[in-house]
Design an enzyme around this catalytic site. Sequence first.
Site, mmCIF file in Angstrom:
data_model
loop_
_atom_site.group_PDB
_atom_site.id
_atom_site.type_symbol
_atom_site.label_atom_id
_atom_site.label_comp_id
_atom_site.label_asym_id
_atom_site.label_seq_id
_atom_site.Cartn_x
_atom_site.Cartn_y
_atom_site.Cartn_z
ATOM 1 N N ASN A 91 -29.989 -9.552 40.325
ATOM 2 C CA ASN A 91 -28.789 -9.001 39.722
ATOM 3 C C ASN A 91 -28.346 -9.890 38.566
ATOM 4 O O ASN A 91 -29.014 -10.858 38.234
ATOM 5 C CB ASN A 91 -27.693 -8.858 40.786
ATOM 6 C CG ASN A 91 -26.766 -7.691 40.528
ATOM 7 O OD1 ASN A 91 -26.410 -7.426 39.390
ATOM 8 N ND2 ASN A 91 -26.375 -7.013 41.595
ATOM 9 N N HIS A 121 -32.052 -35.060 38.759
ATOM 10 C CA HIS A 121 -31.970 -36.158 37.801
ATOM 11 C C HIS A 121 -32.051 -37.474 38.543
ATOM 12 O O HIS A 121 -31.682 -37.557 39.714
ATOM 13 C CB HIS A 121 -30.640 -36.122 37.039
ATOM 14 C CG HIS A 121 -30.432 -34.870 36.265
ATOM 15 N ND1 HIS A 121 -30.839 -34.754 34.958
ATOM 16 C CD2 HIS A 121 -29.884 -33.689 36.601
ATOM 17 C CE1 HIS A 121 -30.535 -33.533 34.530
ATOM 18 N NE2 HIS A 121 -29.952 -32.875 35.507
#
Length: 134
Positions: A91, A121
């Site tokens: 969607n 990270h």
Amino acid sequence: MSSYVPPPPCATNNGLYNCMQPELVEARQRAREIMYRYNTSPPTRDGRERREMLAELFCVPVESIPNVYIEPPLYVDFGSNIKVASDFYANYNTTILDCATVIIGKRVLFGPSVSLYPGTHGISVNLAWNARMR
């Protein structure tokens, strides 16, 4: 169709890599150009044009994604590290940050605003400052 951009070598074994390497910067730019076209494309009854853009983004033949529908907007890092099986629907407002390989199996449905973040990270200040990613 653009050339395939593999995931960064270290990303496949949970190692660190520099996200500012020129080839990765170029690969992200390629994805952004395709995303822009995709996200601003008009809807059509058969969805062929959008499927062609998805095939280009995922670096696969359009015939391999006949039942793949992703409502715009779609956001990715590279696109080429996303593997989609048959019968997939996403969607509106899907984000897939594919700095590592993302595999979406058969008969999968995403609701609105689904985000997949397979990478991470470095958590130390030095790693983060030097654009090191995992």
